[in-house]
Design an enzyme around this catalytic site. Structure first.
Site, PDB file in Angstrom:
ATOM      1  CG  ASN A  32       9.381 -18.420 -21.539  1.00  0.00           C
ATOM      2  OD1 ASN A  32       8.767 -17.368 -21.376  1.00  0.00           O
ATOM      3  ND2 ASN A  32       8.961 -19.371 -22.363  1.00  0.00           N
ATOM      4  CD1 TRP A  33      10.137 -16.023 -15.084  1.00  0.00           C
ATOM      5  CD2 TRP A  33       9.452 -13.955 -14.542  1.00  0.00           C
ATOM      6  NE1 TRP A  33      10.896 -15.595 -14.014  1.00  0.00           N
ATOM      7  CE2 TRP A  33      10.489 -14.332 -13.684  1.00  0.00           C
ATOM      8  CE3 TRP A  33       8.872 -12.694 -14.402  1.00  0.00           C
ATOM      9  CZ2 TRP A  33      10.957 -13.490 -12.666  1.00  0.00           C
ATOM     10  CZ3 TRP A  33       9.340 -11.853 -13.404  1.00  0.00           C
ATOM     11  CH2 TRP A  33      10.366 -12.249 -12.541  1.00  0.00           C
ATOM     12  CE  LYS A  34       6.537 -21.495 -20.666  1.00  0.00           C
ATOM     13  NZ  LYS A  34       6.114 -22.845 -20.956  1.00  0.00           N
ATOM     14  CG  HIS A  82       7.893 -20.476 -26.334  1.00  0.00           C
ATOM     15  ND1 HIS A  82       6.738 -21.171 -26.088  1.00  0.00           N
ATOM     16  CD2 HIS A  82       8.797 -20.882 -25.423  1.00  0.00           C
ATOM     17  CE1 HIS A  82       6.947 -21.975 -25.055  1.00  0.00           C
ATOM     18  NE2 HIS A  82       8.189 -21.817 -24.632  1.00  0.00           N
ATOM     19  CD  GLU A 114       3.975 -22.077 -23.741  1.00  0.00           C
ATOM     20  OE1 GLU A 114       4.219 -20.901 -23.392  1.00  0.00           O
ATOM     21  OE2 GLU A 114       4.303 -23.066 -23.049  1.00  0.00           O
ATOM     22  CD  GLU A 157      11.698 -24.179 -24.911  1.00  0.00           C
ATOM     23  OE1 GLU A 157      12.056 -24.046 -23.743  1.00  0.00           O
ATOM     24  OE2 GLU A 157      10.693 -23.610 -25.375  1.00  0.00           O
ATOM     25  N   GLY A 189       6.259 -28.063 -19.854  1.00  0.00           N
ATOM     26  CA  GLY A 189       5.206 -27.963 -18.842  1.00  0.00           C
ATOM     27  C   GLY A 189       4.538 -29.287 -18.510  1.00  0.00           C
ATOM     28  CB  SER A 197       9.923 -30.705 -17.763  1.00  0.00           C
ATOM     29  OG  SER A 197       8.557 -30.578 -18.146  1.00  0.00           O
ATOM     30  N   GLY A 215      10.936 -22.669 -17.965  1.00  0.00           N
ATOM     31  CA  GLY A 215       9.626 -22.058 -17.798  1.00  0.00           C
ATOM     32  C   GLY A 215       9.179 -22.135 -16.343  1.00  0.00           C
ATOM     33  N   GLY A 216       8.320 -23.094 -16.056  1.00  0.00           N
ATOM     34  CA  GLY A 216       7.692 -23.215 -14.732  1.00  0.00           C
ATOM     35  C   GLY A 216       8.660 -23.081 -13.560  1.00  0.00           C
TER      36      GLY A 216
HETATM   37  P1  PGA Z   1       8.803 -25.554 -18.846  1.00  0.00           P
HETATM   38  O1  PGA Z   1       8.753 -24.529 -20.063  1.00  0.00           O
HETATM   39  O2  PGA Z   1      10.165 -25.429 -18.209  1.00  0.00           O
HETATM   40  O3  PGA Z   1       7.695 -25.111 -17.933  1.00  0.00           O
HETATM   41  O4  PGA Z   1       8.587 -26.920 -19.405  1.00  0.00           O
HETATM   42  C1  PGA Z   1       9.873 -24.316 -20.900  1.00  0.00           C
HETATM   43  C2  PGA Z   1       9.529 -23.326 -21.970  1.00  0.00           C
HETATM   44  O5  PGA Z   1       8.381 -23.352 -22.454  1.00  0.00           O
HETATM   45  O6  PGA Z   1      10.353 -22.492 -22.375  1.00  0.00           O
END
Ligand code: PGA
Length: 250
Positions: A10-12, A96, A98, A168, A174, A214, A235-236
């Site tokens: 997930n590149w956001k 998600h 966010e 999640e 993050g 994470s 994500g990150g």
């Molecule tokens: P993260 O994000 O790996 O940066 O914690 C995961 C996500 O939000 O899907």
């Protein structure tokens, strides 16, 4: 029950088309012989065309990060399942945290999106998870049950076959704080039980439940070794080709 694991990136809101092309140039050779797990990269909408072109004929699928529930219409700024399919996407993330936190996503809109996506050949990845205050107040189970029940509302077992869930915990996204493999496995069992209630045991046995929050090359193996964890939503650590490849190959 053997379930093929799915590693989803997930590149956001990161990367331009040029950066997307650069990523795939480095990433694809690193995973080209990897068939143990399914790999999906979900970039921002504007990078989809570049990602699809870069990953064509490869073992990496491309997905989007959100989708509207209508097929078309006066919905400025939105994108439909039909459009995602037309460009070649195979997966889409729904709900998600966010989007729940910043963009007004609710359990009900998650359900609308999921129902619409299940009418198509797209594979939905529905995100659920508790925030820190809910975990500390002992509400994790209630929150996960509510999110699942509402997301699954009026969806038949027959339609739900392709569903993927991502657990999640919001406190782990993050933040560098990862749920321990056993905390994640416990939440996954609860989600699987909810799926069994709604869709029957057979569907639940086949349901893939990813862990997200994470995930890094350093913790991927421990997490992926849990029988209940069927992959990762990253994500990150998915923004760097070497780091995503290391997670894929845990
Ligand atoms: P993260 O994000 O790996 O940066 O914690 C995961 C996500 O939000 O899907």
């Amino acid at each position: 029950m053997q379930r093929k694991k799915l590693i989803a990136a997930n590149w956001k809101m990161y990367k331009t088309p040029e950066e997307t092309r650069g990523f795939f140039t480095l990433f694809l050779p690193l995973v080209s012989h990897h068939h143990r797990d399914e790999i999906v990269v979900c970039p921002p909408y504007v990078d989809l065309a570049t990602a699809l072109e870069s990953a064509r004929e490869s073992n990496v699928a491309i997905g989007a990060q959100n989708v509207h529930w209508e097929k078309e219409g006066a919905f400025t700024g939105e994108i439909s399942s039909i459009m995602l399919l037309a460009v070649g996407c195979t997966h889409v993330i729904i709900g998600h945290s966010e989007r729940r936190q910043y963009c007004g996503e609710t359990d009900d809109t998650v359900n609308l999106r999921l129902k619409a996506v299940l009418e198509t050949s797209l594979t939905p990845i529905v995100c659920v998870g508790e925030v820190l205050e809910e975990r500390e107040a002992g509400l994790t189970e209630d929150v996960l049950r509510r999110q699942c029940t509402r997301a699954f509302y009026k969806i038949s077992a027959k339609k739900a076959g392709k569903l993927v869930i991502a657990y999640e915990p919001v406190w782990a996204i993050g933040t560098g704080r990862t749920a321990t493999p056993s905390i994640a496995a416990e939440a996954h069992s609860l989600i699987r039980a909810e799926a069994a209630k709604n869709f029957g045991q057979e569907m639940a046995d086949h349901l893939r439940i990813l862990y997200g929050g994470s995930v890094k090359p350093e913790n991927a193996k421990a997490l992926m070794s849990e029988e209940e964890i069927d992959g990762a939503l990253v994500g990150g650590a998915s923004l760097d080709p070497n780091s995503l490849a290391a997670i894929v190959k845990y």
